[in-house]
Scaffold this motif. Structure first.
Motif, PDB file in Angstrom:
ATOM      1  N   LYS A   9       0.809  -1.220   0.000  1.00 22.47           N
ATOM      2  CA  LYS A   9       0.000   0.000   0.000  1.00 22.47           C
ATOM      3  C   LYS A   9       0.846   1.275   0.000  1.00 22.47           C
ATOM      4  O   LYS A   9       0.352   2.348  -0.305  1.00 22.47           O
ATOM      5  CB  LYS A   9      -0.940   0.007   1.211  1.00 22.47           C
ATOM      6  CG  LYS A   9      -2.077  -0.992   1.108  1.00 22.47           C
ATOM      7  CD  LYS A   9      -2.975  -0.929   2.325  1.00 22.47           C
ATOM      8  CE  LYS A   9      -4.100  -1.952   2.243  1.00 22.47           C
ATOM      9  NZ  LYS A   9      -5.005  -1.706   1.120  1.00 22.47           N
ATOM     10  N   ARG A  10       2.136   1.149   0.374  1.00 25.68           N
ATOM     11  CA  ARG A  10       2.981   2.339   0.413  1.00 25.68           C
ATOM     12  C   ARG A  10       3.448   2.709  -0.994  1.00 25.68           C
ATOM     13  O   ARG A  10       4.017   1.912  -1.706  1.00 25.68           O
ATOM     14  CB  ARG A  10       4.198   2.105   1.309  1.00 25.68           C
ATOM     15  CG  ARG A  10       4.979   3.404   1.540  1.00 25.68           C
ATOM     16  CD  ARG A  10       6.462   3.202   1.546  1.00 25.68           C
ATOM     17  NE  ARG A  10       6.980   2.568   0.360  1.00 25.68           N
ATOM     18  CZ  ARG A  10       7.230   3.203  -0.787  1.00 25.68           C
ATOM     19  NH1 ARG A  10       6.987   4.481  -0.916  1.00 25.68           N
ATOM     20  NH2 ARG A  10       7.713   2.536  -1.817  1.00 25.68           N
ATOM     21  N   HIS A  11       3.150   3.931  -1.378  1.00 22.70           N
ATOM     22  CA  HIS A  11       3.583   4.458  -2.674  1.00 22.70           C
ATOM     23  C   HIS A  11       4.076   5.886  -2.478  1.00 22.70           C
ATOM     24  O   HIS A  11       3.693   6.558  -1.517  1.00 22.70           O
ATOM     25  CB  HIS A  11       2.425   4.477  -3.676  1.00 22.70           C
ATOM     26  CG  HIS A  11       1.833   3.131  -3.946  1.00 22.70           C
ATOM     27  ND1 HIS A  11       2.470   2.181  -4.702  1.00 22.70           N
ATOM     28  CD2 HIS A  11       0.664   2.582  -3.537  1.00 22.70           C
ATOM     29  CE1 HIS A  11       1.716   1.090  -4.765  1.00 22.70           C
ATOM     30  NE2 HIS A  11       0.616   1.305  -4.058  1.00 22.70           N
ATOM     31  N   VAL A  13       3.463   9.312  -3.129  1.00 22.34           N
ATOM     32  CA  VAL A  13       2.307  10.114  -3.538  1.00 22.34           C
ATOM     33  C   VAL A  13       2.726  11.575  -3.570  1.00 22.34           C
ATOM     34  O   VAL A  13       3.279  12.087  -2.593  1.00 22.34           O
ATOM     35  CB  VAL A  13       1.114   9.893  -2.579  1.00 22.34           C
ATOM     36  CG1 VAL A  13      -0.032  10.819  -2.930  1.00 22.34           C
ATOM     37  CG2 VAL A  13       0.664   8.435  -2.619  1.00 22.34           C
ATOM     38  N   THR A 143       1.587   5.260   6.249  1.00 25.65           N
ATOM     39  CA  THR A 143       0.745   4.425   5.386  1.00 25.65           C
ATOM     40  C   THR A 143      -0.225   3.605   6.217  1.00 25.65           C
ATOM     41  O   THR A 143      -1.396   3.438   5.854  1.00 25.65           O
ATOM     42  CB  THR A 143       1.619   3.489   4.525  1.00 25.65           C
ATOM     43  OG1 THR A 143       2.507   4.276   3.734  1.00 25.65           O
ATOM     44  CG2 THR A 143       0.771   2.605   3.614  1.00 25.65           C
ATOM     45  N   LYS A 146      -3.211   5.313   6.819  1.00 21.90           N
ATOM     46  CA  LYS A 146      -3.858   5.741   5.568  1.00 21.90           C
ATOM     47  C   LYS A 146      -3.504   7.180   5.195  1.00 21.90           C
ATOM     48  O   LYS A 146      -4.288   7.882   4.538  1.00 21.90           O
ATOM     49  CB  LYS A 146      -5.377   5.543   5.639  1.00 21.90           C
ATOM     50  CG  LYS A 146      -5.765   4.086   5.848  1.00 21.90           C
ATOM     51  CD  LYS A 146      -7.264   3.908   5.919  1.00 21.90           C
ATOM     52  CE  LYS A 146      -7.669   2.441   5.964  1.00 21.90           C
ATOM     53  NZ  LYS A 146      -7.068   1.658   7.015  1.00 21.90           N
ATOM     54  N   SER A 148      -0.866   9.559   3.126  1.00 20.19           N
ATOM     55  CA  SER A 148       0.077   9.464   2.000  1.00 20.19           C
ATOM     56  C   SER A 148       1.328  10.284   2.286  1.00 20.19           C
ATOM     57  O   SER A 148       1.310  11.236   3.079  1.00 20.19           O
ATOM     58  CB  SER A 148      -0.592   9.971   0.715  1.00 20.19           C
ATOM     59  OG  SER A 148      -1.708   9.168   0.403  1.00 20.19           O
ATOM     60  N   SER A 149       2.398   9.921   1.591  1.00 21.12           N
ATOM     61  CA  SER A 149       3.663  10.644   1.802  1.00 21.12           C
ATOM     62  C   SER A 149       4.587  10.433   0.618  1.00 21.12           C
ATOM     63  O   SER A 149       4.366   9.567  -0.237  1.00 21.12           O
ATOM     64  CB  SER A 149       4.351  10.138   3.080  1.00 21.12           C
ATOM     65  OG  SER A 149       4.698   8.766   2.946  1.00 21.12           O
ATOM     66  N   ASN A 150       5.628  11.236   0.585  1.00 27.72           N
ATOM     67  CA  ASN A 150       6.692  11.075  -0.410  1.00 27.72           C
ATOM     68  C   ASN A 150       7.993  11.595   0.183  1.00 27.72           C
ATOM     69  O   ASN A 150       8.012  12.611   0.875  1.00 27.72           O
ATOM     70  CB  ASN A 150       6.369  11.839  -1.699  1.00 27.72           C
ATOM     71  CG  ASN A 150       7.419  11.589  -2.769  1.00 27.72           C
ATOM     72  OD1 ASN A 150       7.826  10.455  -2.993  1.00 27.72           O
ATOM     73  ND2 ASN A 150       7.865  12.641  -3.419  1.00 27.72           N
ATOM     74  N   TYR A 180      -3.363  13.670   2.691  1.00 29.15           N
ATOM     75  CA  TYR A 180      -4.274  12.691   2.110  1.00 29.15           C
ATOM     76  C   TYR A 180      -4.334  12.946   0.612  1.00 29.15           C
ATOM     77  O   TYR A 180      -4.089  14.053   0.140  1.00 29.15           O
ATOM     78  CB  TYR A 180      -5.661  12.811   2.730  1.00 29.15           C
ATOM     79  CG  TYR A 180      -5.701  12.377   4.179  1.00 29.15           C
ATOM     80  CD1 TYR A 180      -5.689  11.016   4.514  1.00 29.15           C
ATOM     81  CD2 TYR A 180      -5.751  13.309   5.211  1.00 29.15           C
ATOM     82  CE1 TYR A 180      -5.719  10.610   5.843  1.00 29.15           C
ATOM     83  CE2 TYR A 180      -5.794  12.910   6.538  1.00 29.15           C
ATOM     84  CZ  TYR A 180      -5.773  11.561   6.843  1.00 29.15           C
ATOM     85  OH  TYR A 180      -5.797  11.165   8.156  1.00 29.15           O
ATOM     86  N   SER A 181      -4.640  11.883  -0.129  1.00 26.61           N
ATOM     87  CA  SER A 181      -4.643  12.014  -1.580  1.00 26.61           C
ATOM     88  C   SER A 181      -5.788  11.218  -2.179  1.00 26.61           C
ATOM     89  O   SER A 181      -6.201  10.192  -1.638  1.00 26.61           O
ATOM     90  CB  SER A 181      -3.312  11.509  -2.150  1.00 26.61           C
ATOM     91  OG  SER A 181      -3.300  11.615  -3.559  1.00 26.61           O
TER      92      SER A 181
END
Length: 200
Positions: A9-11, A13, A143, A146, A148-150, A180-181
């Protein structure tokens, strides 16, 4: 959440919506992240949660990264403590009521001269390794909530200390955008595991 599912689930984003992130959830994620291993258990991390100074922090970044910082609810600036001897003594002081005497001696007497012998390259590699480990823990912890991060590695590292009023003793390592995304990213390609394993 199972660990395999969490990793899937970690991407990365890079586009965030306007939904507000509770700063308590970020604090929880950082607390979980700091359970990461570190060399000598030195924990050389400093986390600065940025909201009001996001725009100043984004100045000079490539357009896509600048927009990402501006749209994120928060940016976590990850710093490393370059004074490892002082960090070691700090662990001994803070942990003095719970650490056994031999560990207090380790942090107060054994580690400081070892760190003092590090050249710049050795120290840099040491800090970068520890930063990478805790950053991975952090994005997984986000993650799991829930969020999102980058991770942004490429930025002008001469700026964050002055923008955020952080002592020069601390070296900026990474910027992590948080929010959040609505995006549902496609999984990144991964090499087949048998292509990266050798048995001798």
């Amino acid at each position: 959440m199972k660990f395999l599912e969490l990793n899937k689930k970690r991407h990365a984003v890079k586009d965030f919506n306007d939904k507000e992130v509770d700063i308590k959830d970020i604090r929880t994620a950082i607390e979980i992240a700091t359970l990461a291993p570190s060399a000598n258990n030195i924990q050389p991390w400093k986390f600065v949660i940025v909201k009001d100074k996001k725009e100043a922090l984004s100045e000079g970044l490539p357009a896509s990264n600048k927009l990402q910082l501006e749209k994120a609810q928060y940016v976590i600036a990850l710093f490393s403590d370059t004074d490892l001897s002082q960090r070691s003594r700090k662990i001994a002081r803070i942990g003095s009521k719970s650490l056994p005497d031999d560990l207090i001696g380790y942090y107060m007497e054994t580690l400081p001269p070892r760190f003092a012998a590090f050249d710049q390259q050795t120290k840099g590699e040491y800090l970068a390794l520890n930063s990478g480990i805790v950053a991975m823990n952090l994005v997984l912890a986000l993650t799991d909530q829930k969020i999102s991060s980058n991770i942004i590695l490429s930025f002008d590292k001469s700026k964050p200390n002055s923008v955020l009023a952080i002592d020069e003793r601390f070296r900026p390592e990474l910027l992590i955008t948080v929010g959040y995304s609505d995006d549902i990213p496609e999984p990144s390609y991964r090499l087949p595991v048998d292509d990266i394993i050798e048995l001798r």
